[in-house]
Every structure is written in C-alpha cells, then in structure tokens.
Design a protein around this motif. Structure first.
Motif, mmCIF file in Angstrom:
data_model
loop_
_atom_site.group_PDB
_atom_site.id
_atom_site.type_symbol
_atom_site.label_atom_id
_atom_site.label_comp_id
_atom_site.label_asym_id
_atom_site.label_seq_id
_atom_site.Cartn_x
_atom_site.Cartn_y
_atom_site.Cartn_z
ATOM 1 N N LYS A 136 -18.911 16.466 -20.486
ATOM 2 C CA LYS A 136 -18.513 17.738 -21.097
ATOM 3 C C LYS A 136 -18.004 17.555 -22.530
ATOM 4 C CE LYS A 136 -17.148 19.903 -16.714
ATOM 5 N NZ LYS A 136 -15.986 20.405 -15.928
ATOM 6 N N GLY A 137 -17.873 16.310 -22.952
ATOM 7 C CA GLY A 137 -17.326 16.044 -24.281
ATOM 8 C C GLY A 137 -15.813 16.087 -24.321
ATOM 9 N N ASP A 138 -15.184 16.103 -23.144
ATOM 10 C CA ASP A 138 -13.724 16.080 -23.056
ATOM 11 C C ASP A 138 -13.284 14.619 -22.998
ATOM 12 O OD1 ASP A 138 -11.038 16.377 -22.547
ATOM 13 O OD2 ASP A 138 -11.296 17.105 -20.484
ATOM 14 N N TYR A 139 -13.253 13.985 -24.160
ATOM 15 C CA TYR A 139 -13.024 12.550 -24.194
ATOM 16 C C TYR A 139 -11.586 12.159 -23.883
ATOM 17 C CZ TYR A 139 -17.697 12.578 -26.095
ATOM 18 O OH TYR A 139 -19.044 12.785 -26.251
ATOM 19 N N LYS A 140 -10.638 13.012 -24.220
ATOM 20 C CA LYS A 140 -9.258 12.730 -23.836
ATOM 21 C C LYS A 140 -9.108 12.782 -22.318
ATOM 22 C CE LYS A 140 -6.931 14.276 -28.057
ATOM 23 N NZ LYS A 140 -5.936 15.212 -28.646
ATOM 24 N N GLY A 141 -9.732 13.778 -21.702
ATOM 25 C CA GLY A 141 -9.715 13.857 -20.244
ATOM 26 C C GLY A 141 -10.436 12.685 -19.617
ATOM 27 N N ALA A 142 -11.538 12.267 -20.252
ATOM 28 C CA ALA A 142 -12.294 11.122 -19.744
ATOM 29 C C ALA A 142 -11.447 9.859 -19.787
ATOM 30 C CB ALA A 142 -13.569 10.941 -20.557
ATOM 31 N N VAL A 143 -10.728 9.662 -20.892
ATOM 32 C CA VAL A 143 -9.870 8.486 -21.018
ATOM 33 C C VAL A 143 -8.838 8.451 -19.898
ATOM 34 C CG1 VAL A 143 -8.018 7.455 -22.395
ATOM 35 C CG2 VAL A 143 -10.160 8.110 -23.495
ATOM 36 N N ALA A 144 -8.217 9.597 -19.629
ATOM 37 C CA ALA A 144 -7.172 9.658 -18.602
ATOM 38 C C ALA A 144 -7.687 9.217 -17.246
ATOM 39 C CB ALA A 144 -6.614 11.082 -18.516
ATOM 40 N N GLN A 145 -8.900 9.628 -16.899
ATOM 41 C CA GLN A 145 -9.470 9.275 -15.604
ATOM 42 C C GLN A 145 -10.067 7.864 -15.602
ATOM 43 O OE1 GLN A 145 -9.033 11.100 -12.944
ATOM 44 N NE2 GLN A 145 -8.072 12.767 -14.114
ATOM 45 N N LEU A 146 -10.756 7.523 -16.681
ATOM 46 C CA LEU A 146 -11.428 6.229 -16.730
ATOM 47 C C LEU A 146 -10.455 5.064 -16.835
ATOM 48 C CD1 LEU A 146 -14.393 7.253 -19.055
ATOM 49 C CD2 LEU A 146 -14.531 6.712 -16.609
ATOM 50 N N GLU A 147 -9.296 5.288 -17.455
ATOM 51 C CA GLU A 147 -8.279 4.232 -17.476
ATOM 52 C C GLU A 147 -7.813 3.914 -16.059
ATOM 53 O OE1 GLU A 147 -6.064 4.562 -21.825
ATOM 54 O OE2 GLU A 147 -5.279 5.743 -20.142
ATOM 55 N N LYS A 148 -7.685 4.936 -15.233
ATOM 56 C CA LYS A 148 -7.296 4.718 -13.839
ATOM 57 C C LYS A 148 -8.403 3.984 -13.087
ATOM 58 C CE LYS A 148 -4.554 8.990 -13.771
ATOM 59 N NZ LYS A 148 -4.463 10.373 -13.232
ATOM 60 N N ALA A 149 -9.650 4.380 -13.354
ATOM 61 C CA ALA A 149 -10.782 3.716 -12.715
ATOM 62 C C ALA A 149 -10.855 2.255 -13.142
ATOM 63 C CB ALA A 149 -12.078 4.438 -13.070
ATOM 64 N N ASP A 150 -10.557 1.996 -14.415
ATOM 65 C CA ASP A 150 -10.600 0.637 -14.945
ATOM 66 C C ASP A 150 -9.524 -0.229 -14.304
ATOM 67 O OD1 ASP A 150 -11.358 -1.488 -16.708
ATOM 68 O OD2 ASP A 150 -9.650 -0.972 -17.983
ATOM 69 N N THR A 151 -8.359 0.345 -14.082
ATOM 70 C CA THR A 151 -7.283 -0.395 -13.425
ATOM 71 C C THR A 151 -7.691 -0.804 -12.016
ATOM 72 O OG1 THR A 151 -5.585 0.754 -14.696
ATOM 73 C CG2 THR A 151 -4.883 -0.280 -12.644
#
Length: 208
Positions: free
Chosen positions: A36-51
């Motif tokens: 969706k181009g919501d990169y701030k939202g993507a960061v919030a979720q993907l950081e958790k996935a990365d952990t």
C-alpha cells in the motif's frame, strides 16, 4: 514509478508470495502495508517479523526498502547488508544500499561527517557491483553511479591542496561523464543527462 523500480516491486511481491504460507502474521501485515506504500507501517510490522525470523530474506528485502523510503538510510544500509549476506546475487539490494550510502554521504549526520569519503566510496562500489551483476544496459544503475562519481568529485574538490589531489578529482569527474555518456548511447534524447555532462565538464574546467 519508473520501469526499474516497478520491476523490483514485481519481483519482490512474487518472491514474498512464494513463501507466504510459511510467514507469520507480522510478515503478512508488513507486506500488506508495504504494498500500500505505507512504509512506516511496514517497518513496524517487519521489524517484529525480523526479530522472530532474522534470516528471512523476503522480510529483510521489504524492510530494507521500507527503511529507505522512510529516509532511515542507516538502518536501510544495515538491513540490505544482512540481505546481501543471504542473497549476494540480488543487484537491486546493492542499488538501494548504494543510494542509501550516497544519501548519507551527501547529507551526513554530525556523527557521520568524518566518514563521508568512506560512504562515497562504498556507494560507488555498490553501484558497480549492481552493474556487474545486471549488466551495463541499465541506465538507472549507470546514472546513479555517475551521480556518485560527480558528488564524490565535488566533495574532494573542496579539499584540494596538491596537484595529485586535483588529478584525483578530474579522474572522478571523467568517470562520471563516462557513465552518463553510456546512457546517451541507448537514450540519446535524455536532456537531463546532457545537462549533467555539461555540468561535470564545467567542474573539470574550474579545476584547471
């Protein structure tokens, strides 16, 4: 969206979807925000996935791009570096890490000011690696390396004290022009590239 970025987007979505069945919910939410181009939202979720799964290349690629789009270039560099360890033949990772490094070099934080030269050199190295992997037919890669040579040459021109330093600046400017001229071979009507060549040549003249 230009063709280069569109191609990267398509390839990334295909790659991510191919393993979606194995992804946890953070991966899915991160990809949905990313698309969706919501990169701030993507960061919030993907950081958790990365952990949860630090060696998931799909997560790292989306996260690196999201950091880049958010202007968090230091985290983009670190994330793409981790991704490259897993996928060393992905030219787009070198491209975006190079762009992130060039952004840091051109607008450094105070803490990074003494490292500007190393960022310029690393950016040029990244663009060169991307060109090596993908070939010299891609004008976007050549343009960014040409810009990196130009910006590095301008940076060094402020520090000239000896003739050998002047020669080093001229060499950087010549490399920049060479990359821009390669673009004109396949896209001869690029007025922006013609203007860049004229600008860089003027920089060389000013050093004489």
């Amino acid at each position: 969206m230009n063709y280069f970025k569109q191609t990267i987007l398509v390839l990334l979505v295909i790659s991510a979807n191919s393993s979606i069945a194995q992804n946890n919910n953070y991966d899915k939410l991160g990809m949905q925000a990313w698309l969706k181009g919501d990169y701030k939202g993507a960061v919030a979720q993907l950081e958790k996935a990365d952990t949860k799964d630090p060696n998931n290349s799909n997560v790292l690629k989306m996260l690196g791009y999201s950091y880049y789009q958010c202007g968090d270039f230091e985290n983009a560099i670190n994330t793409y570096s981790r991704f490259i360890t897993l996928k060393p033949s992905d030219y787009s990772a070198y491209y975006y890490r190079g762009k992130a490094r060039l952004n840091v070099a051109n607008d450094p934080k105070e803490s990074l000011n003494q490292m500007r030269e190393s960022f310029y050199l690393a950016a040029i190295k990244d663009f060169s690696k991307a060109i090596e992997i993908n070939g010299e037919e891609d004008p976007q890669l050549l343009q960014n390396r040409g810009l990196a040579f130009k910006d590095y040459g301008i940076y060094k021109s402020y520090k000239i004290k000896k003739s050998v330093e002047k020669k080093a600046c001229v060499a950087l400017f010549n490399n920049s022009v060479a990359d821009f001229q390669k673009i004109l071979l396949v896209q001869p009507q690029r007025k922006d590239i013609i203007s860049l060549i004229d600008y860089v040549k003027a920089q060389v003249t000013s050093l004489k």
